[in-house]
Motif scaffolding. Structure first.
Motif, PDB file in Angstrom:
ATOM      1  N   VAL A   1     -55.975 -71.334  59.243  1.00  0.00           N
ATOM      2  CA  VAL A   1     -56.330 -71.327  60.661  1.00  0.00           C
ATOM      3  C   VAL A   1     -55.241 -70.723  61.541  1.00  0.00           C
ATOM      4  CG1 VAL A   1     -57.908 -73.287  60.496  1.00  0.00           C
ATOM      5  CG2 VAL A   1     -55.540 -73.673  61.179  1.00  0.00           C
ATOM      6  N   LEU A   2     -54.088 -70.441  60.991  1.00  0.00           N
ATOM      7  CA  LEU A   2     -53.030 -69.847  61.814  1.00  0.00           C
ATOM      8  C   LEU A   2     -53.402 -68.414  62.164  1.00  0.00           C
ATOM      9  CD1 LEU A   2     -49.717 -71.130  60.228  1.00  0.00           C
ATOM     10  CD2 LEU A   2     -50.772 -71.812  62.371  1.00  0.00           C
TER      11      LEU A   2
ATOM     12  N   PRO B   1     -61.838 -60.254  72.119  1.00  0.00           N
ATOM     13  CA  PRO B   1     -61.762 -61.549  71.436  1.00  0.00           C
ATOM     14  C   PRO B   1     -63.085 -61.854  70.724  1.00  0.00           C
ATOM     15  CG  PRO B   1     -61.427 -61.793  73.829  1.00  0.00           C
ATOM     16  CD  PRO B   1     -61.663 -60.348  73.552  1.00  0.00           C
ATOM     17  N   PRO B   2     -63.021 -62.625  69.634  1.00  0.00           N
ATOM     18  CA  PRO B   2     -64.229 -62.864  68.829  1.00  0.00           C
ATOM     19  C   PRO B   2     -65.312 -63.688  69.521  1.00  0.00           C
ATOM     20  CG  PRO B   2     -62.360 -64.128  67.976  1.00  0.00           C
ATOM     21  CD  PRO B   2     -61.830 -63.232  69.041  1.00  0.00           C
TER      22      PRO B   2
ATOM     23  N   GLN C   1     -61.272 -68.375  65.365  1.00  0.00           N
ATOM     24  CA  GLN C   1     -61.829 -67.541  66.438  1.00  0.00           C
ATOM     25  C   GLN C   1     -61.532 -68.130  67.814  1.00  0.00           C
ATOM     26  OE1 GLN C   1     -65.951 -67.395  65.196  1.00  0.00           O
ATOM     27  NE2 GLN C   1     -65.639 -65.457  64.114  1.00  0.00           N
ATOM     28  N   MET C   2     -61.568 -69.465  67.915  1.00  0.00           N
ATOM     29  CA  MET C   2     -61.236 -70.112  69.190  1.00  0.00           C
ATOM     30  C   MET C   2     -59.778 -69.860  69.552  1.00  0.00           C
ATOM     31  SD  MET C   2     -63.304 -73.749  68.952  1.00  0.00           S
ATOM     32  CE  MET C   2     -62.441 -74.459  70.370  1.00  0.00           C
TER      33      MET C   2
ATOM     34  N   GLN D   1     -66.889 -74.120  75.723  1.00  0.00           N
ATOM     35  CA  GLN D   1     -66.515 -73.009  76.617  1.00  0.00           C
ATOM     36  C   GLN D   1     -66.868 -71.653  76.021  1.00  0.00           C
ATOM     37  OE1 GLN D   1     -62.333 -74.724  77.207  1.00  0.00           O
ATOM     38  NE2 GLN D   1     -62.685 -73.491  79.041  1.00  0.00           N
ATOM     39  N   VAL D   2     -67.035 -71.613  74.706  1.00  0.00           N
ATOM     40  CA  VAL D   2     -67.426 -70.369  74.041  1.00  0.00           C
ATOM     41  C   VAL D   2     -68.819 -70.516  73.426  1.00  0.00           C
ATOM     42  CG1 VAL D   2     -65.121 -69.400  73.701  1.00  0.00           C
ATOM     43  CG2 VAL D   2     -66.022 -71.040  72.024  1.00  0.00           C
ATOM     44  N   GLY D   3     -69.608 -71.447  74.004  1.00  0.00           N
ATOM     45  CA  GLY D   3     -71.012 -71.582  73.628  1.00  0.00           C
ATOM     46  C   GLY D   3     -71.271 -72.264  72.295  1.00  0.00           C
TER      47      GLY D   3
END
Length: 187
Positions: free
Chosen positions: A5-6, A15-16, A47-48, A64-66
């Motif tokens: 995750v890094l 951005p993704p 991705q976040m 916030q990103v759906g």
């Protein structure tokens, strides 16, 4: 923290994930608990993080990103490559400290608006990390504020709902093109 995750702390041109802004219904729907922490969840976390760094944020909640999942990423030291971001899955605040303090907050979903919000100075939060392990963390100061802010997102609450100075709130929202009618005051 597993390397899966890094991510590099840099701005991406694309951005993704797409940021949703105040007025969008998606921000007002409570997020669902994550049943299992797996590779799909770790991909969302990655991705976040990439999206948060691209937007110059220090915290981001999945709604916030759906994404309607109880996932939060926080990095209060985005300029320090060695500082490891915090990943909270299904976070629950177990204890609020007695002391509260007022501090300025902003939000990637309400760009350009910065207002004072009263929050607990210290909290204790339990959550699953990106490996699925249960953890408990005591946080104070900016980290405490960021965790409380992001957990609010998981419940469909925006920081502007907690602003007490209505005059400043209405002026700031109007200046940035947001509608005060989208605020849901918390008593």
């Amino acid at each position: 923290m597993p390397s899966s995750v890094l991510v590099e702390k840099k701005k991406l041109e694309n951005p993704p994930l797409q940021m949703h802004h105040m007025g969008d219904r998606v921000l007002r729907q409570p997020a669902k608990r994550v049943a299992k922490v797996d590779d799909e969840i770790r991909t969302i976390v990655r991705q976040m993080l990439q999206t948060m760094y691209s937007e110059d944020g220090i915290g981001l909640a999945a709604p916030q990103v759906g994404i309607h999942k109880q996932i939060v990423v926080i990095d209060i030291d985005p300029d320090k490559p060695e500082a490891v971001p915090l990943v909270l899955i299904n976070p629950v605040i177990k204890k609020f400290g007695k002391e509260t303090c007022s501090g300025q907050e902003g939000c990637l979903s309400i760009p350009g608006v910065y207002l004072d919000v009263e929050r607990s100075e210290m909290i204790e939060v339990s959550f699953k990390d990106e490996t699925g392990r249960m953890r408990t963390l005591q946080a104070d100061g900016l980290l405490s504020r960021a965790i409380q802010h992001e957990i609010d997102h998981l419940n469909g609450v925006l920081f502007v709902d907690r602003v007490e100075n209505q005059i400043a709130l209405n002026q700031e929202l109007k200046k940035r093109g947001f509608s005060a009618s989208d605020v849901r005051h918390i008593g």
